[in-house]
Design a protein around this motif. Structure first.
Motif, PDB file in Angstrom:
ATOM      1  N   MET A 148      33.723  40.448  47.765  1.00  0.00           N
ATOM      2  CA  MET A 148      34.038  40.611  46.353  1.00  0.00           C
ATOM      3  C   MET A 148      34.806  39.409  45.801  1.00  0.00           C
ATOM      4  N   LEU A 149      35.726  38.871  46.590  1.00  0.00           N
ATOM      5  CA  LEU A 149      36.456  37.689  46.131  1.00  0.00           C
ATOM      6  C   LEU A 149      35.527  36.490  46.001  1.00  0.00           C
ATOM      7  N   ARG A 150      34.570  36.359  46.894  1.00  0.00           N
ATOM      8  CA  ARG A 150      33.596  35.269  46.796  1.00  0.00           C
ATOM      9  C   ARG A 150      32.735  35.416  45.552  1.00  0.00           C
ATOM     10  N   LEU A 151      32.269  36.631  45.292  1.00  0.00           N
ATOM     11  CA  LEU A 151      31.443  36.844  44.099  1.00  0.00           C
ATOM     12  C   LEU A 151      32.245  36.609  42.826  1.00  0.00           C
ATOM     13  N   ALA A 152      33.520  37.020  42.828  1.00  0.00           N
ATOM     14  CA  ALA A 152      34.354  36.788  41.654  1.00  0.00           C
ATOM     15  C   ALA A 152      34.582  35.304  41.425  1.00  0.00           C
ATOM     16  N   ALA A 153      34.750  34.536  42.506  1.00  0.00           N
ATOM     17  CA  ALA A 153      34.956  33.097  42.355  1.00  0.00           C
ATOM     18  C   ALA A 153      33.704  32.407  41.799  1.00  0.00           C
ATOM     19  N   ARG A 154      32.528  32.892  42.150  1.00  0.00           N
ATOM     20  CA  ARG A 154      31.301  32.283  41.628  1.00  0.00           C
ATOM     21  C   ARG A 154      31.132  32.528  40.135  1.00  0.00           C
ATOM     22  N   THR A 155      31.620  33.659  39.667  1.00  0.00           N
ATOM     23  CA  THR A 155      31.495  33.976  38.242  1.00  0.00           C
ATOM     24  C   THR A 155      32.657  33.441  37.413  1.00  0.00           C
ATOM     25  N   GLY A 156      33.591  32.746  38.045  1.00  0.00           N
ATOM     26  CA  GLY A 156      34.716  32.169  37.317  1.00  0.00           C
ATOM     27  C   GLY A 156      35.936  33.046  37.249  1.00  0.00           C
ATOM     28  N   LEU A 157      35.901  34.213  37.878  1.00  0.00           N
ATOM     29  CA  LEU A 157      37.065  35.103  37.879  1.00  0.00           C
ATOM     30  C   LEU A 157      38.010  34.703  39.004  1.00  0.00           C
ATOM     31  N   ARG A 158      39.274  34.664  38.688  1.00  0.00           N
ATOM     32  CA  ARG A 158      40.268  34.306  39.699  1.00  0.00           C
ATOM     33  C   ARG A 158      40.697  35.509  40.525  1.00  0.00           C
ATOM     34  N   ASP A 159      40.622  36.699  39.949  1.00  0.00           N
ATOM     35  CA  ASP A 159      41.006  37.916  40.646  1.00  0.00           C
ATOM     36  C   ASP A 159      39.929  38.970  40.432  1.00  0.00           C
TER      37      ASP A 159
END
Length: 210
Positions: A148-159
């Motif tokens: 989930m953290l990897r997917l969030a980082a790809r979409t520009g979300l930090r958390d």
């Protein structure tokens, strides 16, 4: 008509008199159960933490070491050594040197950076159901959170969009002996009001709507 429990009160009264007149009988009635309560409360610990874990890191990258640290930070796993092959890992678990083995194959970081699924194998000793269940659930949670953290980082979300932060009252460490043996600081009805205010929850108020 005869009463079925005729004379029961008299017999019960007589038995109480006999017990309270005999100090030895009174001692064995109360002292052994008290000792069992205290001893079992501290001896029977079903908490599964710091399981001996072996690591087979064939990737040897920063990402693979971070993943191992995430396993260790859960306090469920404790790295006791490293192995150099799958056969050595399986043999060590069969000998009882560890309960869990974590294998990170070569190309783990390359697959992550390429957007492909990176595989990690977790070998668990299933001879103990409690240990196996705890290790399985924790390993799946680590993998899910990392993904989930990897997917969030790809979409520009930090958390993560939603993060649940549970707050455990009265037994924050979730230690099983606390359920079996009473403690002096156990918050009873007299001081639960103080606990509620200490954790930031004020008294309930009733609002009237027009």
């Amino acid at each position: 008509m005869r009463r079925p429990f005729r004379g029961f009160t008299a017999i019960l009264y007589k038995e109480f008199l006999v017990v309270f007149r005999d100090p030895l009988t009174l001692f064995f009635m109360f002292f052994p159960p008290l000792i069992q309560l205290v001893a079992f409360g501290f001896a029977l610990d079903t908490d599964v933490k710091h399981m001996a874990t072996l690591v087979l890191d064939e990737d040897r990258t920063t990402e693979s070491r971070e993943l191992i640290n995430q396993f260790v930070n859960t306090q469920t796993f404790r790295v006791v050594g490293e192995v150099h092959s799958v056969a050595e890992l399986a043999a060590a678990i069969r000998r009882g040197q560890a309960y869990v083995g974590i294998q990170i194959p070569p190309g783990f970081t390359r697959d992550l950076e390429a957007g492909r699924t990176a595989h990690v194998q977790v070998v668990i000793d299933g001879s103990n159901s409690s240990i196996a269940s705890s290790a399985l659930n924790t390993a799946l949670n680590v993998g899910f959170r990392t993904s989930m953290l990897r997917l969030a980082a790809r979409t520009g979300l930090r958390d993560l969009p939603v993060e649940v932060r549970p707050q455990m009252l009265f037994n924050p460490e979730m230690r099983s002996p606390n359920f079996l043996c009473a403690r002096r600081d156990w918050p009873g009805p007299a001081n639960r009001h103080h606990v509620r205010h200490r954790h930031g929850a004020g008294p309930r108020t009733r609002t009237r709507h027009p």
